[in-house]
Design a protein around this motif. Structure first.
Motif, short mmCIF file in Angstrom:
data_model
loop_
_atom_site.label_atom_id
_atom_site.label_comp_id
_atom_site.label_asym_id
_atom_site.label_seq_id
_atom_site.Cartn_x
_atom_site.Cartn_y
_atom_site.Cartn_z
N MET A 1 0.84 -1.21 0.00
CA MET A 1 0.00 0.00 0.00
C MET A 1 0.87 1.25 0.00
O MET A 1 1.77 1.38 0.82
CB MET A 1 -0.88 -0.01 1.26
N SER A 2 0.64 2.16 -0.95
CA SER A 2 1.46 3.38 -1.01
C SER A 2 0.93 4.43 -0.04
O SER A 2 -0.26 4.46 0.26
CB SER A 2 1.41 4.00 -2.40
N LYS A 3 1.86 5.28 0.38
CA LYS A 3 1.45 6.42 1.19
C LYS A 3 0.83 7.46 0.25
O LYS A 3 1.43 7.80 -0.77
CB LYS A 3 2.68 7.00 1.88
N LEU A 4 -0.35 7.93 0.59
CA LEU A 4 -1.05 8.87 -0.29
C LEU A 4 -0.92 10.30 0.22
O LEU A 4 -0.74 10.52 1.43
CB LEU A 4 -2.54 8.50 -0.36
N LYS A 5 -1.04 11.24 -0.74
CA LYS A 5 -1.09 12.66 -0.38
C LYS A 5 -2.52 13.14 -0.58
O LYS A 5 -3.03 13.07 -1.70
CB LYS A 5 -0.19 13.47 -1.31
N VAL A 6 -3.13 13.59 0.49
CA VAL A 6 -4.51 14.06 0.40
C VAL A 6 -4.53 15.57 0.67
O VAL A 6 -3.92 16.05 1.63
CB VAL A 6 -5.43 13.32 1.40
N LEU A 7 -5.22 16.29 -0.21
CA LEU A 7 -5.31 17.75 -0.08
C LEU A 7 -6.72 18.14 0.37
O LEU A 7 -7.70 17.68 -0.21
CB LEU A 7 -5.00 18.41 -1.43
N GLY A 8 -6.80 18.99 1.39
CA GLY A 8 -8.08 19.50 1.86
C GLY A 8 -8.30 20.93 1.39
O GLY A 8 -7.39 21.75 1.46
N ILE A 9 -9.52 21.20 0.92
CA ILE A 9 -9.88 22.56 0.49
C ILE A 9 -11.21 22.91 1.15
O ILE A 9 -12.16 22.12 1.11
CB ILE A 9 -10.00 22.64 -1.05
N CYS A 10 -11.26 24.09 1.77
CA CYS A 10 -12.48 24.49 2.49
C CYS A 10 -13.18 25.62 1.74
O CYS A 10 -12.53 26.57 1.30
CB CYS A 10 -12.10 24.95 3.90
N GLY A 11 -14.48 25.51 1.63
CA GLY A 11 -15.27 26.51 0.91
C GLY A 11 -15.64 27.72 1.74
O GLY A 11 -16.52 28.50 1.34
N SER A 12 -15.01 27.87 2.89
CA SER A 12 -15.26 29.05 3.74
C SER A 12 -13.95 29.57 4.29
O SER A 12 -13.08 28.78 4.65
CB SER A 12 -16.18 28.66 4.90
N ARG A 13 -13.86 30.91 4.35
CA ARG A 13 -12.66 31.51 4.95
C ARG A 13 -13.00 32.13 6.30
O ARG A 13 -12.19 32.87 6.87
CB ARG A 13 -12.12 32.61 4.04
N ARG A 14 -14.18 31.87 6.81
CA ARG A 14 -14.60 32.45 8.09
C ARG A 14 -13.63 31.99 9.18
O ARG A 14 -13.22 30.83 9.20
CB ARG A 14 -16.03 31.97 8.41
N ASP A 15 -13.28 32.92 10.10
CA ASP A 15 -12.29 32.60 11.13
C ASP A 15 -12.66 31.34 11.91
O ASP A 15 -11.82 30.50 12.18
CB ASP A 15 -12.15 33.77 12.12
N GLU A 16 -13.93 31.25 12.31
CA GLU A 16 -14.35 30.11 13.14
C GLU A 16 -15.11 29.08 12.29
O GLU A 16 -16.02 28.43 12.80
CB GLU A 16 -15.25 30.60 14.28
N SER A 17 -14.74 28.94 11.06
CA SER A 17 -15.48 28.08 10.13
C SER A 17 -15.68 26.66 10.66
O SER A 17 -14.72 25.96 11.02
CB SER A 17 -14.73 28.01 8.79
N VAL A 18 -16.93 26.24 10.70
CA VAL A 18 -17.22 24.87 11.12
C VAL A 18 -16.80 23.86 10.04
O VAL A 18 -16.49 22.71 10.34
CB VAL A 18 -18.72 24.69 11.49
N ASN A 19 -16.77 24.33 8.80
CA ASN A 19 -16.32 23.43 7.72
C ASN A 19 -14.83 23.19 7.78
O ASN A 19 -14.36 22.09 7.48
CB ASN A 19 -16.76 23.99 6.36
#
Ligand SMILES: Cc1cc2nc3c(=O)[nH]c(=O)nc-3n(C[C@H](O)[C@H](O)[C@H](O)COP(=O)(O)O)c2cc1C
Length: 193
Positions: A1-19
């Motif tokens: 099994m290869s080590k994967l690179k996962v990228l996270g992108i959030c659709g909110s820039r709010r300081d306290e973003s729940v997303n």
């Protein structure tokens, strides 16, 4: 099994973003499986609003190149986003559109093509951002992303996390884990192929 690179992108820039909370929690699940997880922070690398004339005049902005490179190098993407008026947020749509730009003259390609994508959303409301995710799904499919079927929407978001940023409800946490497992499985298979 290869080590994967996962990228996270959030659709909110709010300081306290729940997303962003949900994205970080998803990232901790990815890391627990022994894979790398990184978030592309729009606060650090803001993207201008897409404008064809401006692109023709000045080319692809540096931060867009950064995002395109991050997507290119990732084996999988997790998108976490609220819905605005039942649809995708302008922040996320703008980022998706920029990454999708192809131009022989500007020497850029669409990095979404063939990229495994997992979706999740979070909202203080009862709809949990679910409606917005269907629009995100359609757009990502249009861009050639391999959006997995499993997706997770977390309602009553202000009560959904404990002080450590973990989801309180085990069932919801289980759905997120299932989404991530499938995303990793698909990414592994593609990496091998
Ligand atoms: C313009 C706008 C439209 C919104 N529309 C919705 C909506 O359709 N459904 C919903 O559940 N919440 C809606 N909300 C509330 C967001 O879900 C809430 O602000 C949420 O905290 C945003 O996620 P974040 O904390 O990650 O920024 C809207 C918020 C804004 C600013």
């Amino acid at each position: 099994m290869s080590k994967l690179k996962v990228l996270g992108i959030c659709g909110s820039r709010r300081d306290e973003s729940v997303n962003m909370k949900l994205l970080r929690y998803a990232g901790s699940m990815v890391a627990a499986e022994g894979h790398d997880f990184e978030i592309f922070y729009f606060d650090d690398f803001p993207l201008p609003l897409f404008d064809s004339d401006e692109e023709a005049k000045t080319g692809i902005p540096e931060n867009v190149h950064r995002l395109k490179q991050a997507v290119r190098e990732a084996d999988a993407i997790i998108l976490a986003s609220p819905e605005y008026n039942g649809s995708i947020t302008p922040l996320l749509k703008n980022a998706i559109d920029w990454v999708s730009r192809t131009s022989a003259r500007l020497q850029v390609t669409d990095e979404w093509k063939g990229k495994p994508v997992g979706l999740c959303s979070c909202s203080p409301g009862a709809m949990a951002g679910l409606r917005g995710l269907y629009h995100v799904r359609d757009i990502m499919v249009e861009c050639g992303g391999l959006v997995i079927s499993e997706q997770v929407s977390v309602g009553k978001a202000f009560e959904a996390f404990n002080e450590d940023g973990n989801l309180v409800d085990e069932r919801t946490s289980g759905f997120l884990k299932a989404m991530i497992s499938k995303l990793l499985e698909v990414s592994q298979a593609l990496k091998k192929a």
